[in-house]
Design a protein around this motif. Sequence first.
Motif, mmCIF file in Angstrom:
data_model
loop_
_atom_site.group_PDB
_atom_site.id
_atom_site.type_symbol
_atom_site.label_atom_id
_atom_site.label_comp_id
_atom_site.label_asym_id
_atom_site.label_seq_id
_atom_site.Cartn_x
_atom_site.Cartn_y
_atom_site.Cartn_z
ATOM 1 N N PHE A 87 0.818 -1.209 0.000
ATOM 2 C CA PHE A 87 0.000 0.000 0.000
ATOM 3 C C PHE A 87 0.850 1.256 0.000
ATOM 4 O O PHE A 87 2.050 1.218 0.242
ATOM 5 N N TYR A 93 2.709 -4.797 11.257
ATOM 6 C CA TYR A 93 2.083 -5.135 12.529
ATOM 7 C C TYR A 93 3.055 -4.696 13.624
ATOM 8 O O TYR A 93 4.085 -5.328 13.851
ATOM 9 N N ASN A 108 -0.766 -17.696 9.092
ATOM 10 C CA ASN A 108 -2.219 -17.639 8.919
ATOM 11 C C ASN A 108 -2.712 -18.751 8.008
ATOM 12 O O ASN A 108 -3.863 -19.161 8.084
ATOM 13 N N ARG A 109 -1.852 -19.200 7.129
ATOM 14 C CA ARG A 109 -2.251 -20.241 6.189
ATOM 15 C C ARG A 109 -1.845 -21.623 6.683
ATOM 16 O O ARG A 109 -1.899 -22.605 5.928
ATOM 17 N N ALA B 185 -4.691 -5.036 4.216
ATOM 18 C CA ALA B 185 -3.463 -5.835 4.255
ATOM 19 C C ALA B 185 -3.707 -7.124 5.031
ATOM 20 O O ALA B 185 -3.279 -8.207 4.621
ATOM 21 N N ALA B 186 -4.422 -7.024 6.142
ATOM 22 C CA ALA B 186 -4.692 -8.199 6.970
ATOM 23 C C ALA B 186 -5.530 -9.214 6.202
ATOM 24 O O ALA B 186 -5.294 -10.422 6.280
ATOM 25 N N LYS B 187 -6.475 -8.706 5.433
ATOM 26 C CA LYS B 187 -7.311 -9.577 4.609
ATOM 27 C C LYS B 187 -6.446 -10.354 3.622
ATOM 28 O O LYS B 187 -6.581 -11.562 3.461
ATOM 29 N N ILE B 188 -5.563 -9.598 2.954
ATOM 30 C CA ILE B 188 -4.689 -10.213 1.954
ATOM 31 C C ILE B 188 -3.737 -11.206 2.613
ATOM 32 O O ILE B 188 -3.426 -12.248 2.054
ATOM 33 N N ASP B 189 -3.286 -10.875 3.838
ATOM 34 C CA ASP B 189 -2.405 -11.789 4.556
ATOM 35 C C ASP B 189 -3.166 -12.976 5.123
ATOM 36 O O ASP B 189 -2.563 -13.849 5.764
ATOM 37 N N GLY B 190 -4.462 -12.992 4.951
ATOM 38 C CA GLY B 190 -5.257 -14.141 5.398
ATOM 39 C C GLY B 190 -5.481 -14.182 6.898
ATOM 40 O O GLY B 190 -5.679 -15.257 7.470
ATOM 41 N N ALA B 191 -5.449 -13.016 7.558
ATOM 42 C CA ALA B 191 -5.592 -12.990 9.015
ATOM 43 C C ALA B 191 -7.031 -13.288 9.443
ATOM 44 O O ALA B 191 -7.978 -12.852 8.804
ATOM 45 N N ALA B 195 -6.914 -12.575 14.855
ATOM 46 C CA ALA B 195 -5.580 -12.031 14.564
ATOM 47 C C ALA B 195 -5.670 -10.539 14.267
ATOM 48 O O ALA B 195 -4.798 -9.769 14.677
#
Lengths: 359, 287
Positions: A87, A93, A108-109, B185-191, B195
């Motif tokens: 972005f 984080y 996360n995966r 960004a969190a969505k894309i990172d799959g959080a 989380a």
Amino acid sequence: MARITLSDLKHSYMPNPTNDADWALKQLDVEWDDGGAYALLGPSGCGKTTLLNIISGLLIPSHGRVLFDDSDVTALAPEERKIAQVFQFPVVYDTMTVYDNLAFPLRNRGVTEDLVDVRVREVAEMTDLTAMLKNRASGLTADGKQKISLGRGLVRTDVNAILFDEPLTVIDPHLKFQLRLKLKELHHRVNNTMIYVTHDQTEALTFADKVVVMNVGEVVQIGTPEELFEVPHHTFVGHFIGSPGMNVLPCDIDNGAAHFAGQRVETANDADGVNGRKTEIGVRPEYVTFSDQGLDAQVIRVSDTGRFNVVETQCGGNRVNLLVGEGAEIPSETTKIAFNPERTRIYADGWLMGREASS
Amino acid sequence: MNKTVNHKAWFFVLPVLALVAFNAIVPLMTVVNYSVQESFGNNVFFWSGLTWFEEMLRSPRFHASLGRQLTFTFTILAIEIPLGVIIALAMPKKGIWVSVCLVLMAMPLLIPWNVVGAMWNIFALPEIGLLGKTLNSMGFDYNYTRQPGDAWFTLILMDVWHWTSLVVLLSYAGLVSIPDAYYQAAKIDGASSWAIFRYIQLPKMKRVLTIAVLLRFMDSFNIYTEPSVLTGGGPGNSTTLLSLDLVKIALGQFDLGPAAAMSLIYFLVILLFSWIFYTLMTRNEEQ
């Protein structure tokens, strides 16, 4: 990795768009090859970010389809599309270390810690973050944080494309150049499709193999940086790319030839089929020279940009810029200028005449 | 940087000094003065050293009210902070409902404290109050004027009703300041939602939550008006919190010495806890 196809795409932020201005994106058909480096270039508000968000899945288009290879992903959520996005403002984080930031998308995966460790170290090495892995991400400078954002995209092995939304906005000028080189280098290494949104022509032209120029919700031209420079398909492209931009001068068409300031101007394309549209000739300042024969002009101003001089002249009631090498003689006041016929083209209503034949 | 020496500037500070002296320093010093003296009436005072402090620190009565105070404060903190955060998370972020929710949330904060006490006093009455009557008709033997447990329940419920809004408003302010890009960004990172809460929302709310905890701690530790109107400290002494006890000693029994010593200990306890909270919650920031 995938080929990305945008088919018949339109988008409006309003529920019931009625006129042209309601559409943030008008009619779009674009195909992006697998592994290519693309730039989306255009002024602010031209729909670049809208288009990017549609590709990433943060936005569902009002009309049309998005295809990754041959599967329709239009309705899929971002995490299902396997894309990564960097972005404008760095997103890290804060409470995590650099290492945990990079590991986050993998964890996360449900990737195993062994594999996470291998990938994180590999990506940290690529993005020059190895020395900082143990540091807290919040303590890094803006460029370090952008590297983390990028790294979070690179660690994943399933990424179809990496999207950049003006990622260098908050980076110091002297670091911009380095980071751009880094991106270019990474593109060669990972060979991922990368789409880079920017309003800065230098960024676009240095990063991308192919640049998509957009204006008010439309794609105006897709081409290599060289094509965009040499054969702009639209006066907008000519004007937007290049510094100073292309000279765009109103002309009359007589017997299929362009006339400007009362004189016939030789052009690379002819004017067949103009049919009363507004006609202009476009010629880049690089291809205008002082000469013994040609159009009468008055020199108004000379600006020294370092390697060359930009000479502003008045010719037939219009401003015409010339680019003259450093040290070359500049005539004072009244003179004559000539356009290079190979590089001078006729445009009708902004669009290049005989576009299909010349490109 | 060179400091400019300008002694005349002191004159500009004087009015503030006078003001602070009259509303803080002088009263506090009066308390300190009382705490080290003994009086037998007629405005005659004798030096008594630290006896009042020793007596107070050994007093079972003080221990009991301090215990009740700590129980009360930590109970309401344990309820109000998580509840406030949960409500703030559930509040809409856009649209007209934002204003509606904010106004509703601000309402309890606008009501005068003794009115809050009086409202709940009537609301919870077992025979005629809406809450009391409902609970009794549902088969609960509820009477806050006679049963200590019920008194505590009512007291805590009242405080939660009154003050959770403050935590909500502060948390909400923290939440809306998070740029959209973080969520994207969190969505894309799959959080997962957890989380996102743990790594984005909570860290971004940390500063305002520090303020919320400190404010709620100090205010609840000082609470007087509402329990005084609601239960008056009863039944028995079961809801006599520190400030209620202090007022009883100082104005009821007119024991100025012990009351002054108690005030100072009270003040130091608040200071100590505030410092501990603040240190704990800002500890990680320097790293």
